[in-house]
Every structure is written in C-alpha cells, then in structure tokens.
Design an enzyme around this catalytic site. Structure first.
Site, short mmCIF file in Angstrom:
data_model
loop_
_atom_site.label_atom_id
_atom_site.label_comp_id
_atom_site.label_asym_id
_atom_site.label_seq_id
_atom_site.Cartn_x
_atom_site.Cartn_y
_atom_site.Cartn_z
N ASP A 259 0.85 -1.18 0.00
CA ASP A 259 0.00 0.00 0.00
C ASP A 259 0.89 1.24 0.00
O ASP A 259 1.82 1.34 0.81
CB ASP A 259 -0.90 0.01 1.25
N GLU A 302 -4.56 2.55 -4.39
CA GLU A 302 -3.10 2.57 -4.19
C GLU A 302 -2.62 1.28 -3.55
O GLU A 302 -1.56 1.24 -2.93
CB GLU A 302 -2.71 3.77 -3.31
#
Length: 391
Positions: A259, A302
């Site tokens: 992430d 993301e």
C-alpha cells in the site's frame, strides 16, 4: 453458364469472398497479417481468372502472370501465418524461390515447351514456400488447437503441392496441349484440392484472428492500464489458479500486499497527475524486480498484490524489501524532488488448504501491522498461537 465455366469460376469466387472478408477484418483490426491474408486471396482469384477465363495470348503468355499469381498467393499467405506469430517473414527466401520457379516455368513455356515440367516448376516452388511456414512454426509452443490446425494445414498444403503432381502425372501421363490439360484429371484435382485448401486455410486463419481479438478483449478486461499490472478481477482469477497449481504440486507460495503510504495526501498536495506517476512507476518497478512467475495486480486505488508461486517466505521477504527500497528511485524525475514515496508491505505464506481469499486476509493483517509500525516497512503474518487445554 455451362459446367466447365462454373468450375472455372469456383476458385476465383472463393478467393474474392475471402479477400473481402479479411479486408473487413483488417478495417477493424489493423494487423499486417490480416492484410497479407486479404492480398493472398486477391492474388489467387486473379491467377485463376487469368488461367481459366481470360482470353489466350500468343505463345500462351497469359500463363506467366497466372502462375506468378499462384506463387504470390503462397508467399502472401505464408507471410500472413508467420507474421501472426510475430516471427520474421523470410521475404528474401520466398522471393528467390519465386524467381527460380518462374525462370524454370518460362524456360519450359518459351524455350523448351513442356507442360508437366511447368507444373512441377510452379508446384514445387509453392510447396517450398509452404514448407517455410512449417519450418517457422515447428519449434513454437502451440497452446491453442487453432495453432496446431494452422501448422497442419500448412504441412498438408506443402504435401498437396509437391506430392500430388508427382503421383497424378506419373499414373496419368503428360499433356500435349492445354486443351487436354484443362480437361484432365490432374486439373480437376487442382481445382478441387485448391478450393478445399483455400477454405480450410481461410477458416483457420479467421478463427485465429477471432482468438486474438478475444484475447485482447480479455486482456483489456483484466488489465489495469495505469500500472501495467492486472486489475483486481484479473489478479484474483490468475492468482487463484496459480495458487491451486502450487498446492497440487506441493510447492510453496507467498503473497505480498503493498500500500502506498499517505497517498491521499500526495494527491491533495501534488495533484492526481503526480499520484498517477507514482502508481505507474510502482507497476514498472514491480515488473522489473519480480520473477517471471510472479502474478501482480493493482487491487485498489493505491493497493497492490503480488503472488509468488513456488517461492518460500525468505525469498518473498527479500523481494518485498527490494520493492519497498527501490520505489523512490523507480519514480525518478517523474515526481517533485522533495517528494519521497514509500510503501508498506504485508507478507503471508500459504499453508496446505489455504485459499487465495484467506491468504489475502492474512497479508492484509500483516499490512495493517506495517502501517501501525510507522509505515515504509515489511511485516509478515504470524498466526495466533493455539492454546491447548491441560488437565
């Protein structure tokens, strides 16, 4: 229309129909091999029309463009099949073959008239070109049935062009003139076999084009354009299958979930173009450092997932560190110099009976630990200890 004229128009009609069909395909799919196929069928239609329908010229000179058209058909169709596999087309070798074949044909037409020798010169030349397809496709993996069909259609075409004339002319004898030739068993077999081969080749290549289109559509559905990785749907489909194969073969597998840290702040402060650049750089970086067996996807805005079939936990941890530490350099000058993007990574290893969804939950838990540990780090999922009851 008498029967002989109908037979004479059969191959030109088939050729023009398939030429139009491939041209329409080319309008929607601008691939060179589709254009070559269309041109091949134009050439074969023209050759048969000149051979059978056009008025005769002095010294039978119409035979020259007709037979050149037959050889050009072979060259263009060979180019279509070979180009479909992104292989180099042997244009020079095919051109030399055609030149030699036409030289012999011209000699036996104008200098030393001999109809069987003309047949051999053109048939063998076209057969050699068909063998070039066989040679090009022989070492390739043929994952689809249509790949094997194209190979065998080419091989049968070569055999038809080289063996059939020898067998038929040996048993039926030669020809004194073209009247006898065009009424012979040999020319009847040419008309019939060429029609069958043309239809088989065209249908096979059309199916191949359809398979290529379907593969492209599937890729568009499964791929994430920005990162160059799979999207969530594509990742789960391919990773699930790979994980099952690893389990069946008794091999380890590991899953990384990464992430990008503080990504919302990056977008808010530097704009979405900057955020997109980081995502694209992350995808390129992962593809560069990951093994060929890796299955990687962008599973959220993301958030990324990397499955490593056949990889143990230590090798997976080393890759995770390489992904994490190399991210800033991978972005290079695509982002503001003051910005240093980082990523947190959670890692989990499969155990027998672990499915993809469970493995992703475990990697997610490890990712949360990495976030709580200050971000920009790698953490590995650790199962909770099992307490045994004691007396």
């Amino acid at each position: 229309m008498n029967g002989q004229l109908f037979i004479s128009l059969l191959n030109p009609g088939i050729g023009l129909l398939f030429a139009a069909a491939f041209f329409l395909l080319w309008l929607n799919r601008r691939e060179a091999y589709v254009a070559y196929a269309s041109a091949a069928y134009v050439a074969t239609a023209a050759a048969f029309l000149i051979q059978d329908v056009a008025p005769a010229l002095p010294m039978e000179l119409q035979r020259l463009p007709a037979n050149f058209g037959f050889l050009l058909t072979g060259m263009l169709f060979a180019a279509a099949i070979i180009k479909r596999y992104a292989l180099p087309v042997p244009w020079r070798a095919m051109a030399v073959t055609i030149a030699i074949s036409m030289a012999f044909f011209t000699w036996f037409l104008l200098v030393q008239p001999d109809i069987p020798a003309r047949i051999y010169s053109v048939s063998v030349g076209a057969g050699v070109i068909a063998l070039m397809i066989v040679r090009a496709l022989w070492p390739l993996d043929k994952p689809h049935l249509i790949d094997r069909v194209l190979f065998w259609v080419s091989a049968l075409s070569a055999a038809n062009l080289i063996v059939r004339p020898v067998v038929i002319l040996t048993f039926s004898g030669g020809f004194d003139d073209y009247v006898g030739f065009q009424q012979s068993v040999y020319w009847t077999t040419v008309q019939f076999s060429q029609a069958m081969v043309s239809i088989a080749a065209a249908i096979s290549l059309m199916v191949a084009v359809a398979i290529d289109i379907i593969a492209e559509l599937r890729q568009q559905v499964d791929d994430d354009e920005l990162s160059g990785l799979l999207n969530r749907r594509g990742f789960e489909a391919k990773a699930g299958a790979a994980l099952r194969r690893s389990a069946d073969e008794g091999l380890p597998a590991a899953l990384l979930i990464a992430d990008l840290d503080n990504f919302k702040q990056v977008n808010d402060s530097h704009g979405h173009a900057c955020g997109d650049a980081i995502i694209a750089a992350f995808g390129a970086h992962v593809r560069a450092v990951g093994p060929d067996s890796m299955i990687a996807g962008r599973i959220g805005g993301e958030e990324f997932a990397l499955l490593l079939p056949g990889t143990g936990i230590e090798a997976a941890r080393r890759l995770a560190e390489a992904v994490r530490t190399g991210l800033a350099d991978a972005c290079g000058d695509q982002i503001p110099p003051a910005l240093t993007p980082t990523a947190s990574i959670g890692l989990a290893a499969n155990v027998p009976g672990t499915g993809l969804s469970q493995l992703m939950r475990q990697a997610d838990e490890a990712l949360y630990v990495a976030k709580r540990s200050g971000r920009n780090c790698v953490r590995t999922f650790t199962p909770a200890p099992v307490l045994l009851a004691t007396a």
